[in-house]
Design a protein around this motif. Sequence first.
Motif, PDB file in Angstrom:
ATOM      1  N   PHE A 332       0.792  -1.359  -0.055  1.00 47.28           N
ATOM      2  CA  PHE A 332       0.058  -0.149   0.112  1.00 47.28           C
ATOM      3  C   PHE A 332       1.050   1.084  -0.114  1.00 47.28           C
ATOM      4  CE2 PHE A 332      -2.226   3.266   2.053  1.00 47.28           C
ATOM      5  CZ  PHE A 332      -3.546   3.363   1.430  1.00 47.28           C
ATOM      6  N   PRO A 333       0.612   2.297  -0.694  1.00 45.11           N
ATOM      7  CA  PRO A 333      -0.587   2.507  -1.709  1.00 45.11           C
ATOM      8  C   PRO A 333      -0.302   2.207  -3.149  1.00 45.11           C
ATOM      9  CG  PRO A 333       0.359   4.630  -1.190  1.00 45.11           C
ATOM     10  CD  PRO A 333       1.517   3.577  -0.707  1.00 45.11           C
ATOM     11  N   TRP A 334       0.433   1.633  -3.490  1.00 46.01           N
ATOM     12  CA  TRP A 334       1.052   1.213  -4.967  1.00 46.01           C
ATOM     13  C   TRP A 334       0.125   0.520  -5.601  1.00 46.01           C
ATOM     14  CZ3 TRP A 334       2.406  -2.370  -8.311  1.00 46.01           C
ATOM     15  CH2 TRP A 334       3.408  -1.940  -9.522  1.00 46.01           C
ATOM     16  N   GLN A 335      -0.472   0.709  -6.756  1.00 45.76           N
ATOM     17  CA  GLN A 335      -1.398   0.012  -7.431  1.00 45.76           C
ATOM     18  C   GLN A 335      -0.696  -0.253  -8.799  1.00 45.76           C
ATOM     19  OE1 GLN A 335      -5.176   1.973  -6.936  1.00 45.76           O
ATOM     20  NE2 GLN A 335      -5.732   0.566  -5.560  1.00 45.76           N
ATOM     21  N   ARG A 337      -0.862  -0.648 -13.064  1.00 43.74           N
ATOM     22  CA  ARG A 337      -1.612  -0.120 -14.107  1.00 43.74           C
ATOM     23  C   ARG A 337      -1.468  -1.336 -15.386  1.00 43.74           C
ATOM     24  NH1 ARG A 337      -3.058   2.872 -11.126  1.00 43.74           N
ATOM     25  NH2 ARG A 337      -3.361   5.055 -11.171  1.00 43.74           N
ATOM     26  N   HIS A 356       1.120   2.965 -10.086  1.00 47.90           N
ATOM     27  CA  HIS A 356       0.987   4.435  -9.338  1.00 47.90           C
ATOM     28  C   HIS A 356       0.784   4.473  -7.810  1.00 47.90           C
ATOM     29  CE1 HIS A 356      -0.245   8.601  -9.029  1.00 47.90           C
ATOM     30  NE2 HIS A 356       0.192   9.048  -9.861  1.00 47.90           N
ATOM     31  N   ASP A 357       1.487   4.915  -7.021  1.00 47.17           N
ATOM     32  CA  ASP A 357       1.303   5.192  -5.434  1.00 47.17           C
ATOM     33  C   ASP A 357       0.551   6.363  -5.139  1.00 47.17           C
ATOM     34  OD1 ASP A 357       2.929   7.281  -5.745  1.00 47.17           O
ATOM     35  OD2 ASP A 357       4.698   6.618  -4.682  1.00 47.17           O
ATOM     36  N   GLY A 358      -0.293   6.986  -5.765  1.00 48.10           N
ATOM     37  CA  GLY A 358      -1.133   8.131  -5.542  1.00 48.10           C
ATOM     38  C   GLY A 358      -0.484   9.464  -5.706  1.00 48.10           C
ATOM     39  N   ALA A 359       0.841   9.183  -5.823  1.00 48.60           N
ATOM     40  CA  ALA A 359       1.665  10.676  -6.048  1.00 48.60           C
ATOM     41  C   ALA A 359       2.473  10.544  -7.375  1.00 48.60           C
ATOM     42  CB  ALA A 359       2.454  10.831  -4.849  1.00 48.60           C
ATOM     43  N   TYR A 361       4.147   7.841 -10.901  1.00 49.95           N
ATOM     44  CA  TYR A 361       4.189   6.732 -11.355  1.00 49.95           C
ATOM     45  C   TYR A 361       5.609   5.931 -11.036  1.00 49.95           C
ATOM     46  CZ  TYR A 361       0.301   7.504 -14.505  1.00 49.95           C
ATOM     47  OH  TYR A 361      -0.941   7.931 -15.021  1.00 49.95           O
TER      48      TYR A 361
END
Length: 507
Positions: A332-335, A337, A356-359, A361
């Motif tokens: 978390f928080p990496w998602q 693509r 992407h971690d919310g901030a 790539y």
Amino acid sequence: MAYRWVTANSVWLEEEHNRFELEAGRDLVRIDWPAARHRLPDVAELLGAALPAGCAHAAIYPEGFAFCPDCGAPLRTTPARHLPSWWGATTANLAADDHPLPRHVPHGLPQTALPLAAALETRPPEPARGQAELKIPAPPNAVCVFAAATFGFAVQRLLALAYTRNVLQYWDPHAQRWDVLAPEEGTADLRFDGSQYAWLPIVQPARRGEVALVPSEQGLYRLVIDPIGATFRTEPILEVPLVASPGAVGRRIACLVVSGAHYARTVRLWTAAPDGADPEALDIASLAPDVPVPTAGWARPYSYDNQLCWLHEEGQLLWRPGSAPRWQPWPFPWQPRLQCGGPTRSRDGRLWLLGHDGAAYSLRELGTEGPGQVEPIDSVRLGFGTLLFRRGHQVKDDPWAAPDVEDQNREDAYVLPLLETVGAARSQPSGLVLRIEGFTGRAEAALSGEVLPRTVIEWVGQRNVILDDVARLKNPADCVPFVYDGKLWLHHPSWNAIRGWHLKEQA
């Protein structure tokens, strides 16, 4: 009085008036000749039989006949012609004649070792614009995967499996139409849309008609076709609900299955030899027991470095034969693509995935125990393997390296790779791409349903060649390239026709 003609593959009856009919064929049921009369050219090629050329004493002759036994007139036969098979993205090992992928690249990505560049790069380079040289009608059920092989018959044929609708379609090149093969009694439903689709081809069929090991919501099956009788059937390998497509690594096949009651479903890994022998069901070790292994939404598996991997929006599942499979959720928080491509390979041989971690790539290392190394990048990069682009510029070094800027105007474009060609003679990554021109929005928007005013179908390599262009394309990632009959084809579910280009080097 009837005479029997015995050939290598069949027993033919010669009835009165020189009428030949197939009495028994290897791995075939008796042919319904009245139903087959309207498609004799296709039937004759499949059987290796002959057709009349200058007389009318019989409608068809057994294989091996060169002259009419009644009048001696020469017959029309199909010359032997080897064409490499096509299976799309699969982890299975292909035969040497089918140009298998080398071991140093991941298997299961949209990659091929066919020497496509030798033919495609002979065309005029950009800015010259070409167009499709061939077209065939799109299959009636357009969301499908393609396979081109002999399937044990005398000539290559093309199949299109509509895996969301349980429809198997067969291309008759003489009638120039798609025939829907009818399932025989007891055939399993081949619908499978809970995850990305992949099959395991049977490269050297022991019987005529064997196609592949195919996933279904009910299990894993061997698919067998009878193109003479226009039917197909399935033979069970594993009759347990599948949650992801099967993969192969080394001498083992494997798939993710679900067991237990609805309120306590558990995902396990099932593995066996390619023929289904020596089966074993393995429990999955989790690095985060509070994050359950998902039961849907998996990408097709890939194999690399003797390890099989399934990717998901929530994590990766890794299995190496001889050890326990393990489930690793993303930190978390990496998602990820996943819609932007797939695993990309760095110069030192490691695999990486965009996320992407919310901030910002970044690219995350795959296949390791633990979270893996992370490399920050400034924007989305589309691609897989070593065919990677940042907007309209190709990345020719490590996936996180700066791209090669050859034309500043290409900053207002996105390039989406569809198929990478892999070979020892290639000094730089090359393959088939879509160039989305004049698009300044986000890559995710271009891939998720926005109407794209202009898209160019392009081959990139030692020479960049524009093959065709498309107006008002949506969902460009739905394009499916394949090779059949010595030609490169490109299909999109919204098109009325499949576009093709000659590959003289493959003919």
